[in-house]
Scaffold this motif. Structure first.
Motif, PDB file in Angstrom:
ATOM      1  N   VAL A 159       1.088  -1.171  -0.238  1.00  0.00           N
ATOM      2  CA  VAL A 159      -0.060  -0.071  -0.259  1.00  0.00           C
ATOM      3  C   VAL A 159       0.777   1.075  -0.302  1.00  0.00           C
ATOM      4  O   VAL A 159       0.578   2.493  -0.752  1.00  0.00           O
ATOM      5  CB  VAL A 159      -0.889   0.492   1.615  1.00  0.00           C
ATOM      6  CG1 VAL A 159      -1.505   1.627   0.981  1.00  0.00           C
ATOM      7  CG2 VAL A 159      -1.701  -1.287   1.224  1.00  0.00           C
ATOM      8  N   LEU A 160       1.309   0.895   1.039  1.00  0.00           N
ATOM      9  CA  LEU A 160       3.013   2.359   1.221  1.00  0.00           C
ATOM     10  C   LEU A 160       3.710   2.524   0.300  1.00  0.00           C
ATOM     11  O   LEU A 160       4.155   3.714   0.375  1.00  0.00           O
ATOM     12  CB  LEU A 160       2.690   2.794   2.295  1.00  0.00           C
ATOM     13  CG  LEU A 160       2.379   2.782   3.687  1.00  0.00           C
ATOM     14  CD1 LEU A 160       2.558   2.432   5.389  1.00  0.00           C
ATOM     15  CD2 LEU A 160       0.861   3.610   3.828  1.00  0.00           C
ATOM     16  N   GLY A 161       4.545   1.274  -0.187  1.00  0.00           N
ATOM     17  CA  GLY A 161       5.673   1.785  -0.798  1.00  0.00           C
ATOM     18  C   GLY A 161       6.282   1.467  -0.270  1.00  0.00           C
ATOM     19  O   GLY A 161       6.725   2.071   0.549  1.00  0.00           O
ATOM     20  N   LEU A 361      -3.952   9.708  -0.993  1.00  0.00           N
ATOM     21  CA  LEU A 361      -4.709   8.135  -0.793  1.00  0.00           C
ATOM     22  C   LEU A 361      -5.445   7.463  -1.936  1.00  0.00           C
ATOM     23  O   LEU A 361      -5.345   6.040  -2.011  1.00  0.00           O
ATOM     24  CB  LEU A 361      -5.952   8.174   0.031  1.00  0.00           C
ATOM     25  CG  LEU A 361      -6.202   8.863   1.291  1.00  0.00           C
ATOM     26  CD1 LEU A 361      -7.027   9.839   1.823  1.00  0.00           C
ATOM     27  CD2 LEU A 361      -5.922   7.383   1.579  1.00  0.00           C
ATOM     28  N   ARG A 362      -4.796   8.702  -2.852  1.00  0.00           N
ATOM     29  CA  ARG A 362      -5.247   7.815  -4.152  1.00  0.00           C
ATOM     30  C   ARG A 362      -4.290   7.313  -4.948  1.00  0.00           C
ATOM     31  O   ARG A 362      -4.360   6.368  -5.545  1.00  0.00           O
ATOM     32  CB  ARG A 362      -6.330   8.953  -5.607  1.00  0.00           C
ATOM     33  CG  ARG A 362      -7.668   9.302  -5.708  1.00  0.00           C
ATOM     34  CD  ARG A 362      -7.351  10.696  -6.324  1.00  0.00           C
ATOM     35  NE  ARG A 362      -9.119  10.878  -6.572  1.00  0.00           N
ATOM     36  CZ  ARG A 362     -10.071  10.285  -7.496  1.00  0.00           C
ATOM     37  NH1 ARG A 362      -9.858   9.225  -8.575  1.00  0.00           N
ATOM     38  NH2 ARG A 362     -10.752  11.004  -7.136  1.00  0.00           N
ATOM     39  N   GLU A 363      -3.000   7.488  -4.100  1.00  0.00           N
ATOM     40  CA  GLU A 363      -1.721   6.708  -4.857  1.00  0.00           C
ATOM     41  C   GLU A 363      -2.093   5.440  -3.887  1.00  0.00           C
ATOM     42  O   GLU A 363      -1.216   4.714  -4.673  1.00  0.00           O
ATOM     43  CB  GLU A 363      -0.365   7.239  -4.312  1.00  0.00           C
ATOM     44  CG  GLU A 363      -0.524   8.506  -5.318  1.00  0.00           C
ATOM     45  CD  GLU A 363      -0.228   8.003  -6.976  1.00  0.00           C
ATOM     46  OE1 GLU A 363       0.765   7.103  -6.864  1.00  0.00           O
ATOM     47  OE2 GLU A 363      -0.572   9.043  -7.864  1.00  0.00           O
ATOM     48  N   TRP A 364      -2.089   5.004  -2.647  1.00  0.00           N
ATOM     49  CA  TRP A 364      -1.939   4.360  -2.003  1.00  0.00           C
ATOM     50  C   TRP A 364      -2.726   3.248  -2.219  1.00  0.00           C
ATOM     51  O   TRP A 364      -2.671   1.845  -2.403  1.00  0.00           O
ATOM     52  CB  TRP A 364      -2.790   4.793  -0.230  1.00  0.00           C
ATOM     53  CG  TRP A 364      -1.560   5.565  -0.083  1.00  0.00           C
ATOM     54  CD1 TRP A 364      -0.535   5.563  -0.348  1.00  0.00           C
ATOM     55  CD2 TRP A 364      -1.381   5.997   1.423  1.00  0.00           C
ATOM     56  NE1 TRP A 364       0.558   6.170   0.623  1.00  0.00           N
ATOM     57  CE2 TRP A 364      -0.293   6.545   1.487  1.00  0.00           C
ATOM     58  CE3 TRP A 364      -2.903   6.344   2.430  1.00  0.00           C
ATOM     59  CZ2 TRP A 364      -0.302   7.425   2.944  1.00  0.00           C
ATOM     60  CZ3 TRP A 364      -2.178   6.908   3.306  1.00  0.00           C
ATOM     61  CH2 TRP A 364      -1.033   7.461   3.922  1.00  0.00           C
ATOM     62  N   ALA A 393     -12.545   6.105  -0.259  1.00  0.00           N
ATOM     63  CA  ALA A 393     -14.196   6.797   0.697  1.00  0.00           C
ATOM     64  C   ALA A 393     -13.323   7.914   1.124  1.00  0.00           C
ATOM     65  O   ALA A 393     -13.521   9.409   1.005  1.00  0.00           O
ATOM     66  CB  ALA A 393     -14.783   6.053   1.840  1.00  0.00           C
ATOM     67  N   CYS A 394     -12.218   7.668   2.368  1.00  0.00           N
ATOM     68  CA  CYS A 394     -11.281   9.236   2.946  1.00  0.00           C
ATOM     69  C   CYS A 394     -10.813   9.677   1.664  1.00  0.00           C
ATOM     70  O   CYS A 394     -10.928  11.285   1.867  1.00  0.00           O
ATOM     71  CB  CYS A 394     -10.218   8.569   3.848  1.00  0.00           C
ATOM     72  SG  CYS A 394     -11.036   8.045   5.057  1.00  0.00           S
ATOM     73  N   ALA A 395     -10.317   9.322   0.038  1.00  0.00           N
ATOM     74  CA  ALA A 395      -9.745  10.391  -0.231  1.00  0.00           C
ATOM     75  C   ALA A 395     -11.137  11.378  -1.321  1.00  0.00           C
ATOM     76  O   ALA A 395     -10.679  12.818  -0.969  1.00  0.00           O
ATOM     77  CB  ALA A 395      -9.203   9.528  -2.119  1.00  0.00           C
TER      78      ALA A 395
END
Length: 429
Positions: A159-161, A361-364, A393-395
């Motif tokens: 997720v985080l990279g 968030l979109r990147e995650w 949803a948070c994004a």
């Protein structure tokens, strides 16, 4: 029942009192609604039972997590349409008052006939049981943190990279990489804290060690990082050792209330204060104030929510509280500033990074979608679905100004009044 989709659409619109903006696809292969719109695919009747038993957000989330409900087409678009149709609707009537409405009663009866028995379905196993008794004791906080952060470090790597930073990045522009933006965020925190070689930094909620490593490597400070997650601590210690920074960085599994080796020259708290809770927030602020040397700075990076007219009526988000951040609480940024000031801090700067978090968030979400099969193997289908839904949803919440995130820079100002701040801390275009 033939053509279940048309029946569902009609009954749901009867409940909502408005046209449903999404397409419905049902378990019998039928479809109803705008042909070009994103679709809700109800795989089985159990999805309807979940919506009946927990109308609104939690029922939808349970159906999604269990795999009874799918979203086909534009995922963000579907969530946005659902938000307008369900989550953002204002209706002050109680459940009892709603059921006195003949139209509502008729729609519920129709859905019961369509859903069949039994009621209710068991919640998906990823749902955590609600805490009984007092929130935010050392025991309940450790349990809540473990639920969210001890999912598995390999999953978080997906997720985080490579940056392994689990908080809002600081984007120079939309074309930057996530790793560049997270580097810039860590450096922004260090610069706001005015870190200098040889100083002591306390990193509260240190996660996987990224802030501690950056501050020690780039600014020459000695760092104590604390977390309640055993998995985070083990991962962070290995990273510190691999960087050759064991003489400068110590990672502890420790509650912030138990830190007793101050004073520190600076404190960073990045994405941790959301777990503190309204009841304990003043204590949190007082503890950090106590741990700082006079003239020391605190950088508090925290998600906020919009204020409501009656703050006493505010309730925790059902899906987030049950599946993502148990016992987490968000406050308006003004409340956070007030509590820091009550603890003795002088608040010197508040910077909103709302748009930055939406992009992060979109990147995650994109990372998780790209590594979906491995993410499912590392956790479970339900847990991976929780994460995709919550982050997307948070994004949207940040993009629509329903959520905010703020860096609050505060100082333990000495009695002399000399806070040591630059005359022009910001540069505006």
């Amino acid at each position: 029942m033939a053509d279940a989709a048309s029946r569902l659409k009609s009954l749901l619109e009867q409940l909502l009192g408005a046209e449903l903006p999404l397409r419905i696809r049902a378990w019998d292969g039928s479809q109803a609604g705008p042909p070009d719109a994103p679709a809700l695919f109800l795989r089985n009747r159990r999805a309807v039972r979940r919506l009946l038993w927990k109308p609104g957000e939690l029922g939808l989330a349970r159906a999604w997590v269990a795999g009874d409900l799918e979203i086909e087409g534009d995922f963000y678009g579907a969530l946005g349409l659902l938000s307008g149709a369900v989550w953002e609707r204002e209706d002050s009537r109680t459940t009892l008052q709603l059921l006195r409405d003949p139209q509502i009663r008729s729609a519920v009866a129709g859905l019961v006939r369509l859903a069949g028995l039994p009621l209710p379905p068991a919640p998906p196993p990823e749902e955590i049981r609600r805490t009984r008794g007092h929130l935010h004791t050392r025991r309940t906080d450790k349990r809540a943190i473990s639920h969210h952060y001890d999912v598995g470090n390999d999953f978080y790597e997906i997720v985080l990279g490579p940056s392994m930073v689990y908080s809002c990045a600081y984007w120079p522009g939309p074309d930057a990489t996530l790793e560049e933006a997270q580097h810039d965020k860590l450096d922004l925190v260090c610069r706001k804290l005015a870190l200098q070689e040889g100083q002591r930094l306390l990193d509260v909620g240190c996660g996987w060690g990224s802030m501690a490593i950056h501050a020690a490597r780039e600014y020459g400070v000695h760092v104590v990082g604390i977390t309640l997650s055993q998995e985070q601590a083990a991962y962070a210690r290995k990273r510190v050792a691999d960087e050759g920074l064991t003489d400068r960085v110590e990672i502890r599994v420790q509650d912030y209330r138990d830190v007793a080796d101050g004073p520190y020259d600076a404190i960073s708290s990045i994405g941790m204060a959301e777990h503190v809770g309204a009841e304990k927030y003043l204590e949190y602020a007082q503890d950090l104030y106590r741990l700082l040397t006079p003239g020391g700075r605190l950088l508090n990076h925290q998600i906020s929510r919009r204020p409501v007219q009656d703050e006493s009526s505010y309730e925790l988000d059902g899906f987030i509280d049950s599946y993502v951040f148990p016992d987490g609480e968000l406050a308006p940024v003004g409340t956070t500033v007030t509590q820091l000031e009550r603890a003795g801090f002088e608040v010197r700067d508040v910077e909103s990074l709302r748009e930055h978090y939406a992009l992060t968030l979109r990147e995650w979400v994109a990372n998780l979608e790209a590594g979906w099969e491995r993410g499912v193997r590392l956790t479970s289908p339900g847990r991976a679905r929780v994460w995709r839904l919550y982050m997307a949803a948070c994004a949207l919440g940040f993009e629509r100004n329903q959520l905010g995130v703020n860096q609050v820079l505060a100082v333990r100002t000495p009695d002399s009044g000399a806070a040591g701040m630059p005359w022009r801390a910001r540069v505006w275009k």
